[in-house]
Structures are given as C-alpha cells and as structure tokens.
Design a protein around this motif. Structure first.
Motif, PDB file in Angstrom:
ATOM      1  N   ASN A   3      -0.041  -6.552   2.739  1.00 29.38           N
ATOM      2  CA  ASN A   3      -0.526  -7.180   1.794  1.00 29.38           C
ATOM      3  C   ASN A   3      -0.175  -9.112   1.126  1.00 29.38           C
ATOM      4  O   ASN A   3       0.259  -9.839   0.402  1.00 29.38           O
ATOM      5  N   LEU A   4      -0.072  -9.393   2.518  1.00 29.42           N
ATOM      6  CA  LEU A   4       0.091 -11.464   2.424  1.00 29.42           C
ATOM      7  C   LEU A   4      -1.664 -11.990   2.074  1.00 29.42           C
ATOM      8  O   LEU A   4      -2.804 -11.245   2.623  1.00 29.42           O
ATOM      9  N   VAL A   5      -1.723 -12.790   1.365  1.00 27.13           N
ATOM     10  CA  VAL A   5      -2.523 -13.318   0.606  1.00 27.13           C
ATOM     11  C   VAL A   5      -3.282 -14.021   1.514  1.00 27.13           C
ATOM     12  O   VAL A   5      -2.602 -15.093   2.113  1.00 27.13           O
ATOM     13  N   THR A   6      -5.019 -14.688   2.566  1.00 29.49           N
ATOM     14  CA  THR A   6      -4.938 -15.318   2.745  1.00 29.49           C
ATOM     15  C   THR A   6      -6.363 -15.817   2.009  1.00 29.49           C
ATOM     16  O   THR A   6      -7.139 -16.232   2.411  1.00 29.49           O
ATOM     17  N   GLY A   7      -6.425 -15.260   0.811  1.00 31.54           N
ATOM     18  CA  GLY A   7      -6.942 -15.813   0.173  1.00 31.54           C
ATOM     19  C   GLY A   7      -9.251 -15.267   0.596  1.00 31.54           C
ATOM     20  O   GLY A   7      -9.830 -15.999  -0.105  1.00 31.54           O
ATOM     21  N   LYS A   8      -9.314 -14.470   1.004  1.00 26.71           N
ATOM     22  CA  LYS A   8     -10.767 -13.787   1.411  1.00 26.71           C
ATOM     23  C   LYS A   8     -10.671 -12.304   0.919  1.00 26.71           C
ATOM     24  O   LYS A   8     -10.208 -11.765   0.711  1.00 26.71           O
ATOM     25  N   PRO A   9     -11.636 -12.617  -0.158  1.00 27.47           N
ATOM     26  CA  PRO A   9     -12.100 -10.781  -1.074  1.00 27.47           C
ATOM     27  C   PRO A   9     -12.276 -10.142  -0.411  1.00 27.47           C
ATOM     28  O   PRO A   9     -11.341  -9.295  -0.484  1.00 27.47           O
ATOM     29  N   VAL A  10     -12.479  -9.691   0.995  1.00 26.48           N
ATOM     30  CA  VAL A  10     -12.058  -8.194   2.198  1.00 26.48           C
ATOM     31  C   VAL A  10     -10.875  -7.953   1.852  1.00 26.48           C
ATOM     32  O   VAL A  10     -10.334  -6.957   1.750  1.00 26.48           O
ATOM     33  N   SER A  11      -9.427  -8.577   2.795  1.00 30.74           N
ATOM     34  CA  SER A  11      -8.569  -8.528   2.369  1.00 30.74           C
ATOM     35  C   SER A  11      -8.151  -8.619   1.747  1.00 30.74           C
ATOM     36  O   SER A  11      -6.865  -7.724   1.197  1.00 30.74           O
ATOM     37  N   ALA A  12      -8.452  -9.514   0.257  1.00 22.76           N
ATOM     38  CA  ALA A  12      -7.744  -9.723  -0.778  1.00 22.76           C
ATOM     39  C   ALA A  12      -7.847  -7.511  -1.517  1.00 22.76           C
ATOM     40  O   ALA A  12      -7.226  -7.216  -2.011  1.00 22.76           O
ATOM     41  N   ALA A  13      -8.910  -7.235  -1.326  1.00 25.37           N
ATOM     42  CA  ALA A  13      -9.760  -6.217  -1.778  1.00 25.37           C
ATOM     43  C   ALA A  13      -8.640  -4.935  -1.269  1.00 25.37           C
ATOM     44  O   ALA A  13      -8.160  -3.610  -1.770  1.00 25.37           O
ATOM     45  N   VAL A  14      -8.653  -4.675   0.327  1.00 18.88           N
ATOM     46  CA  VAL A  14      -7.523  -4.240   1.151  1.00 18.88           C
ATOM     47  C   VAL A  14      -6.166  -3.990   0.497  1.00 18.88           C
ATOM     48  O   VAL A  14      -5.110  -3.336   0.537  1.00 18.88           O
ATOM     49  N   ALA A  15      -5.776  -5.704   0.652  1.00 22.68           N
ATOM     50  CA  ALA A  15      -4.366  -5.634   0.263  1.00 22.68           C
ATOM     51  C   ALA A  15      -4.042  -5.065  -1.638  1.00 22.68           C
ATOM     52  O   ALA A  15      -2.596  -5.039  -1.917  1.00 22.68           O
ATOM     53  N   THR A  16      -4.633  -5.224  -2.673  1.00 16.80           N
ATOM     54  CA  THR A  16      -5.048  -4.400  -4.289  1.00 16.80           C
ATOM     55  C   THR A  16      -4.294  -3.139  -3.404  1.00 16.80           C
ATOM     56  O   THR A  16      -3.669  -2.180  -4.129  1.00 16.80           O
ATOM     57  N   VAL A  17      -4.794  -2.716  -2.869  1.00 11.75           N
ATOM     58  CA  VAL A  17      -5.241  -0.983  -2.777  1.00 11.75           C
ATOM     59  C   VAL A  17      -4.105  -0.628  -2.173  1.00 11.75           C
ATOM     60  O   VAL A  17      -3.406   0.339  -2.248  1.00 11.75           O
ATOM     61  N   ALA A  18      -3.842  -1.117  -1.251  1.00  7.75           N
ATOM     62  CA  ALA A  18      -2.150  -0.945   0.011  1.00  7.75           C
ATOM     63  C   ALA A  18      -1.095  -0.724  -1.297  1.00  7.75           C
ATOM     64  O   ALA A  18      -0.311  -0.509  -1.381  1.00  7.75           O
ATOM     65  N   ASN A  19      -1.077  -2.461  -1.934  1.00  5.16           N
ATOM     66  CA  ASN A  19       0.030  -2.442  -2.989  1.00  5.16           C
ATOM     67  C   ASN A  19       0.225  -1.208  -4.185  1.00  5.16           C
ATOM     68  O   ASN A  19       1.214  -1.122  -4.227  1.00  5.16           O
ATOM     69  N   ILE A  20      -1.072  -1.101  -4.790  1.00  7.17           N
ATOM     70  CA  ILE A  20      -0.980   0.118  -5.562  1.00  7.17           C
ATOM     71  C   ILE A  20      -0.786   1.863  -5.369  1.00  7.17           C
ATOM     72  O   ILE A  20      -0.245   2.448  -5.436  1.00  7.17           O
ATOM     73  N   ARG A  21      -1.196   2.050  -3.855  1.00  7.90           N
ATOM     74  CA  ARG A  21      -0.368   3.049  -3.446  1.00  7.90           C
ATOM     75  C   ARG A  21       0.852   2.941  -3.335  1.00  7.90           C
ATOM     76  O   ARG A  21       1.117   3.959  -3.276  1.00  7.90           O
ATOM     77  N   THR A  22       1.497   1.824  -2.562  1.00  8.86           N
ATOM     78  CA  THR A  22       2.787   2.149  -2.236  1.00  8.86           C
ATOM     79  C   THR A  22       3.110   1.639  -3.710  1.00  8.86           C
ATOM     80  O   THR A  22       4.576   2.462  -3.337  1.00  8.86           O
ATOM     81  N   ARG A  23       2.976   1.325  -4.065  1.00  4.93           N
ATOM     82  CA  ARG A  23       3.625   0.901  -5.317  1.00  4.93           C
ATOM     83  C   ARG A  23       4.065   2.417  -6.013  1.00  4.93           C
ATOM     84  O   ARG A  23       5.745   2.894  -6.679  1.00  4.93           O
ATOM     85  N   ARG A  50       7.071   3.283  -4.321  1.00  8.55           N
ATOM     86  CA  ARG A  50       8.638   2.847  -3.922  1.00  8.55           C
ATOM     87  C   ARG A  50       8.122   1.428  -4.579  1.00  8.55           C
ATOM     88  O   ARG A  50       7.016   1.082  -4.302  1.00  8.55           O
ATOM     89  N   PRO A  51       9.690   0.296  -4.689  1.00 12.88           N
ATOM     90  CA  PRO A  51       9.462  -1.469  -5.492  1.00 12.88           C
ATOM     91  C   PRO A  51       8.964  -1.903  -4.137  1.00 12.88           C
ATOM     92  O   PRO A  51       9.712  -1.296  -2.823  1.00 12.88           O
ATOM     93  N   VAL A  66       8.520  -3.213   3.292  1.00 10.51           N
ATOM     94  CA  VAL A  66       7.898  -3.217   5.168  1.00 10.51           C
ATOM     95  C   VAL A  66       9.978  -2.724   4.975  1.00 10.51           C
ATOM     96  O   VAL A  66      10.240  -2.138   6.223  1.00 10.51           O
ATOM     97  N   GLN A  67      10.531  -2.921   4.275  1.00 10.05           N
ATOM     98  CA  GLN A  67      11.763  -2.743   4.596  1.00 10.05           C
ATOM     99  C   GLN A  67      12.704  -1.411   3.930  1.00 10.05           C
ATOM    100  O   GLN A  67      11.504  -0.752   3.394  1.00 10.05           O
ATOM    101  N   SER A  68      13.454  -0.924   4.621  1.00  6.23           N
ATOM    102  CA  SER A  68      14.009   0.535   3.981  1.00  6.23           C
ATOM    103  C   SER A  68      14.773   0.733   2.878  1.00  6.23           C
ATOM    104  O   SER A  68      15.634  -0.376   2.479  1.00  6.23           O
ATOM    105  N   PRO A  69      15.256   1.900   2.109  1.00  2.72           N
ATOM    106  CA  PRO A  69      15.428   1.290   1.406  1.00  2.72           C
ATOM    107  C   PRO A  69      17.235   0.587   1.255  1.00  2.72           C
ATOM    108  O   PRO A  69      17.117   1.711   2.417  1.00  2.72           O
ATOM    109  N   LEU A  70      17.890   0.268   0.739  1.00  7.07           N
ATOM    110  CA  LEU A  70      19.502  -0.291   0.644  1.00  7.07           C
ATOM    111  C   LEU A  70      20.250   1.360   0.669  1.00  7.07           C
ATOM    112  O   LEU A  70      20.359   2.025  -0.263  1.00  7.07           O
TER     113      LEU A  70
END
Length: 747
Positions: A36-56, A59-60, A93-97
């Motif tokens: 999910n780290l933003v690096t400003g590159k289009p490819v990595s941004a797309a990967v991060a977007t998919v990962a965020n949507i899937r993980t969201r 859980r938050p 990356v953190q487990s639920p509290l």
C-alpha cells in the motif's frame, strides 16, 4: 492556464501525493501489508489500489482501526480518505486490537460512553490522557461535538515544510551535489514535490529546494512514543496545568511556539509531539510551581529527570531535524542553570539545515508557518549573539549569510492552522500577548546593535587593530564607537511606552526587566572596551577623566535599575543571558575599581559594589539565578585583594607640587597644547577627580542606590570630543557623535 501552488489546502486532493522513502521498495515481490506504500509509479499504484480494495472488504486499515473510525476508500483511490487526508501510509499489517466484550455487550452500564464514542472520534481518550479528578478539573476543555474530524487531526501539518510527522527536510545549497539547474529539470507535482531514488524533492520557490527524508530511517525513531509517555508520567497528573503556566508566563515573552496550533493538537488527543519540546515546556513552567495555586500544594515533579530525558531525546531528534528540534533546544537553553555553548552552536547548524537563515516570505508553505519560521529564526539569532557575548567566543551567524526579514506584526498571527474554533482571549491576555510581541521585537533590534558592538570591538581583527594603534588605541576606539552609540541611544529613545519600566499592576508579572538589563549590558560592553584602553600616563588628563566619568555614569544607572526591580519583575520570565548580564554590571564596577587612579575613587566603587551585592542577595530570594551574580562578585573581590594600594588625591597633589584648586569644568582647554607623549603631571585630571570624589561622597551618604537619579547632561564630554577634532587627532569626534556621559534612565 498556469498551475497555482496551493499553500493552504483544506480539502483532500484527488491525485495521490507521492511521499517517497529514502530507498524505493521493489514492487516485483510485494511483502504482506507493504503493497500500500505510494511510490508515484503507475504500476505500483495499480497494485496498491487492487490490494486496498481487496483488503478493505475484509477489515479497515491500521490507522482507521486505531482511530476507531470508518475506513472509506473512494473508487479508484489508492488510499482511504483519512490516510490520504493525513498524508500517511494506508496499511493492513496489524492484527485486530483485543476487545473487552463486556464493555460492548453491557449497553446499559456504558451506554453514555458508547454513544459518545459513536458520535465523534474527538471524545476518544487520547493515548496519553490522564483521566484523574485533578486533571479533569484543570485540563483544557475538549473541542465542541460539532467540530469535524478534519479539524481534530490537523490536516495542515502535511502541507508544512518543517513540522511534518513522518518526514523531515534538509536544505539543498547552491554548491551541493544537487545542482539547481538539474533540479529544475525534475517534474514537480501540485505540492511542488518530485520523487526520486534518494527521497522527495520539495521546492519552495524558484531558488530554494529541500529534500524530504523519512523519519523511520533515523535512530530510535520508534521509541519516541515511549519517551513521550515517560515525560508525561513524570509530571502526571499536572501536565495540562504546567502547559497553562507556560503559555501564561513564558510564551507571551518568548513566542517561538504556535500557541493555538499546539493547544488544539493537545486537546484533540494528538500525542505526536517532540518529547524534548514538551519536556522543555514543562521544565520552564516548573520555575513557577510554588507560585501557582493549582500546583503549590502538591509535590514538585523531578525536573532533573525531565532534563535528562529531554537532552537525550533532543540529541536523537537532531538526526531528523524539524522546527520542533530548534524550539526544544531554545527552550532548554532558557533554563536559569543552562549554560551550553556547544548546544547553541549545534542549534545554529540545524537551523541552517532547515533553511532558517533564508527569507521564507515567498515560500509555498502555509502563511502561519512563515511567521513561525521567522520567530524561531530570530530567536536563534539572539541565542547565538548573546551566547557569543556572555562566553566571549565568536558568533556563528554572519550578516552576509542572514537573509531573514525583520519581524512584523503579521508574523505573530495564529490563523490558518486548520482549526476554525478557538478560545476567546480575555482583555488581559490580549494585552499581555501584544506587550510580549513588542518586547520580543525590541529585543531583536537591541541584539542587532549588541552584535555590532561585538563585531566592532571584540573580534580578533578589531583586537589586533587596537594593539597596532598603540597609544592611539583610545582615539581609534572612540571613533569606532560613535555610530554604534548613536544607534543605541536612538533605540532607547524610541522604545515604545508599553515596554518601558513602568511599575507593573499588582499581581501581574512583567518581563520588561530582561530587555532593559540587556540594554545596560550592551552599554557596559561598549564602555568596558574604552576603559580597558585608558592609560593615565599617556592620555590627555581631561579626556581620561571624561571617559571614566561616562563609564561611571553607566555603572550607576545600571545599579539604579537593578535596585528598582520589583517582585513582579523578579518573578517573571528572564531571558537566558540575564544571569550573566547582572554579573557584567559587577564586573564593570570591579574594572573601574581596579583602574581607579586614586584611593578615594577606588573606595567609591568598593562601596557601590558592596551595596550592589546586597541588592542582588535580597533579590535572589525571588529570582534564584541571581545567586550566580553574587558568587561572581565575590570572586572579583577576591581577585582585587591583590590590588596594590593607590595613592590618595592629597599625595598626588603634593607630589605634583601644585595647589589643590581646580578650574571649572567648562574652562577652555586651548591653552594646553601638550602632546600625549609629553604630558606632565595630570593637573586637570586631579582637580576634576577631586570634584568627582565630592559627588561620590554625596552618593555614599545617600540612603540607597534607588535615591540616585543619574548624572545630568555632561556637555563637557561633547566639548572634549569637539576639541579632539580641533586638534586633528586620529580619533576625532564631533559634538553630535561623541560619547555622552548621560545615559537616559530606564523609563
């Protein structure tokens, strides 16, 4: 259409803002949670977007879980709304509290709290909240329920240059490997940032650029939260009260912190403060522990433990320098017992690394940060210059590399920090703040004059010039003193009424004393150099007397000022150099005693110093740092025990073989055409000193120093300057520019 650089953004930006780490992470094999780290590159941004949507969907994100707030990711966005807003990483990356189920299930018992938490995140107890009855009664009130999450979590820290939470800035100079022309070829986004392998470039205008580096790569960054917890634990449960004391007594007279910004962050539960900064605020506030009714009945926290933690934390913070690093160092140096030349020089270096020596008036940063940077810059300037004086060492700030503009009223404003609601100040608070701002600005102006005195008389070049002048050193010193003396007199004459030494209202502390004490210290530093150059055997007797009489006037005026200080002055905030400035008065008196040509004059200074010591001893009951001045006086007296016995006036007159009659002071001097190198016995000097000793005898018979109202206008000194000019001496002075013997009383 040109793109306008936004310096006060208040809304989340639709385009992700790249904030790169020191080393870009490889995207080929993303580790869990790191995608999910933003690096400003289009490819990595797309990967991060998919990962965020899937993980969201599961859980938050970690940050929203900690806030216990709703995690919302807009369609096509890389970060959730809150993480994008706070310019931070959106990780999973953190487990639920762990939860205490009984609190959730027991709706009847905890229903008010549950409802409160569901309404607003502001009501959530802060990580370092101290929920005790004492704190509840004295802590600042929480923000109103209608305040939004945007205001409570301070969006504008992400737009600042020197106060960001997760990264720090370092100034890129013209001669560094980052050539300005090459930097200009980089692609900068709407925040004037450009990401590359070593970090993120942040351009603030067409000429200055900084590199932004992550804090996490510096030493012990992860331990800052624990260090802050230890600081709060030491003062528990009196932290909010100590901050209240600080902002009531210290801050108006030394405004290097953005008060409203700090208070609102503290109220909203933000505990990402620099441990050394908040510890420095607590340490200074502890000086008034016994005077405040809210704290006097309790055991005083251990200031030494706070200092140990603060100094260690400050040393680590220097590896990730921010404005809070300079603020913390300056506050720690204001301690009465603080005397660190090395820390001062370190702060100057860090200030240059942060670009505090530059003109930031046109930078693309929030307007309030520009004012804050200027206040911190001038505070650092004063710290360097007064440290140079009290230590007798070279300054590290030079005018050729100092581009900061003079302080103005706009530099003290608090608006635009992201908080719409703010507490209304009382009339008394407004008056104190305005008075403090004028006091701070006047101290800056006086410091600039004092710095000119140091540059003119105390640099190695100046010392060598005077040594090469030999017997002509005094005329040379007097000629160079002309301009700076005029500036000093003009500064005193134009001093605003609000910061003059009027009797303060009962029960209200006044810090104007440190400003006037600094004025007398500057005067003494100038005349001290003149007295050191005088030699009765090689100088015009009349000029010798007039220079010493002018110095005597400064000494008596300074002692008179100290004698007139009231408890409201003594118990107020004193600038760090005040301890030494009080001492310099005694040192100057000892110098005049040691160089007195006759025993009667030496006895006069001996009496005055004894009275001054008594005044300091009595005043030290309310201002403990004056004990140092008393100790230094005793040390000077011990050195004077080795002083040889001086001849009396009667013995000098008998040796000269002339009657003790004396012509009036205004008698012309044209009949005396002796050269300096062939002077006979100092006839005029002896007669004038006889008159002077009569004045001294009257002063010794006076009940106290406070009854002395200073000497009248000494036109004879102007006459001396004019006649030096008529004789064609190398150090000629005009009547307008001569060193007068009348120092205006502090008003």
């Amino acid at each position: 259409m040109t793109t306008v650089v936004a310096i006060q953004p208040a809304m989340p930006r639709p385009t992700p803002v790249p904030i790169a780490a020191a080393r870009p992470r490889k995207q080929s094999k993303p580790s869990p949670g790191k995608e999910n780290l933003v690096t400003g590159k289009p490819v990595s941004a797309a990967v991060a977007t998919v990962a965020n949507i899937r993980t969201r969907r599961e859980r938050p994100c970690d940050a929203c879980r900690r806030r216990k707030s709703r995690c919302v990711i807009n369609e096509g966005a890389v970060l959730c709304v809150l993480c994008e807003f706070h310019k931070q990483e959106c990780t999973f990356v953190q487990s639920p509290l762990p939860r205490k189920r009984k609190v959730v299930d027991d709706g009847k018992k905890d229903s008010p709290n549950n409802q409160k938490k569901s309404r607003s995140v502001d009501a959530e107890p802060p990580p370092l909240a101290l929920p005790t009855p004492t704190i509840t009664a004295t802590a600042p009130s929480p923000p109103p329920p209608q305040s939004s999450l945007v205001h409570s979590h301070l969006p504008h820290l992400g737009e600042t240059l020197g106060l960001q939470r997760r990264q720090h800035s370092r100034y890129i100079g013209l001669s560094s490997p980052f050539d300005s022309l090459l930097i200009g070829l980089s692609h900068f986004d709407t925040r004037n940032e450009s990401t590359f392998d070593l970090g993120t470039l942040r351009r603030v205008n067409d000429h200055e650029c900084f590199i932004m580096l992550p804090d996490e790569n510096t030493q012990d960054y992860a331990d800052e939260a624990e260090t802050l917890r230890l600081v709060e634990q030491i003062v528990h449960p009196h932290g909010p009260v100590l901050l209240e004391i600080y902002f009531r007594i210290v801050h108006p007279n030394f405004p290097i912190i953005q008060k409203h910004l700090f208070v609102e962050r503290y109220r909203s539960g933000d505990r990402t403060f620099s441990p050394s900064l908040i510890a420095g605020m607590y340490i200074l506030a502890l000086n008034w522990w016994t005077y405040d009714p809210k704290t006097s009945a309790y055991a005083k926290p251990d200031a030494q433990k706070l200092e140990a933690i603060a100094m260690k934390s400050l040393a680590l913070a220097m590896e990730r320098p921010k404005l809070s690093t300079i603020q913390a160092g300056l506050l720690l140096l204001q301690r009465p017992e603080a005397d660190s030349w090395s820390l001062t020089t370190q702060l100057v270096a860090i200030g240059q690394e942060l670009g505090l020596h530059l003109d930031c008036s046109s930078w693309s940063i929030p307007l309030w940060e520009r004012g804050l940077r200027k206040r911190i810059a001038w505070a650092l300037y004063m710290q360097d210059k007064w440290s140079s004086l009290i230590h007798g060492r070279p300054s590290h700030i030079f005018s050729a590399n100092w581009a900061v503009r003079p302080i103005s009223d706009e530099d003290f404003q608090e608006e635009g920090d992201g908080y719409e609601t703010r507490q209304e100040e009382t009339v008394e608070q407004k008056e104190e703040n305005e008075k403090g701002q004028i006091l701070f600005a006047q101290m800056i102006g006086l410091t600039a004059i004092m710095a000119e005195v140091m540059d003119t008389f105390y640099t190695q070049t100046a010392i060598q010039d005077f040594a090469n002048a030999g017997k002509g050193s005094t005329p040379l010193i007097l000629s160079r003193a002309k301009n700076v003396q005029l500036k000093l007199r003009k500064w005193h004459e134009e001093l605003p009424q609000v910061v003059k030494m009027h009797p303060p209202p009962a029960g209200r502390l006044s810090s104007t004393g440190y400003l006037h004490l600094a004025y007398f210290a500057t005067e003494i530093t100038l005349h001290r150099r003149i007295v050191q150059s005088l030699d009765a055997s090689t100088h015009d007797p009349y000029g010798f007397f007039m220079c010493r009489n002018a110095a005597k006037t400064r000494l008596i005026s300074a002692m008179d000022f100290v004698n007139r200080l009231k408890p409201e002055h003594l118990q107020a905030f004193w600038y760090f150099a005040s301890k030494i400035n009080f001492t310099l008065i005694g040192t100057f008196g000892s110098l005049l005693w040691a160089t007195a040509p006759a025993q009667e004059e030496a006895d006069f200074y001996k009496t005055r110093l004894r009275e001054y010591r008594w005044t300091l001893s009595v005043s030290s009951k309310r201002a403990e740092f004056l004990d140092y001045a008393v100790q230094m006086l005793d040390a000077s007296r011990a050195m004077l025990h080795n002083l040889a016995e001086k001849p009396s006036l009667a013995q000098q007159i008998s040796t000269a073989g002339v009657p003790p009659s004396a012509p009036p002071r205004s008698a012309p001097l044209h009949s005396h055409s002796h050269s300096h190198s062939h002077m006979g016995p100092p006839l005029r000097q002896m007669s004038q000193d006889d008159v002077d000793m009569q004045e001294g005898a009257e002063l010794r018979r006076a009940p106290s120093v406070g009854s002395f109202h200073g000497f009248g206008n000494n036109d004879s000194l102007d006459q001396y300057g004019s006649q030096m000019g008529s004789r064609g001496g190398s150090g000629s002075l005009t009547a307008e520019g001569s060193l007068r013997g009348d120092t205006p009383r502090s008003q």
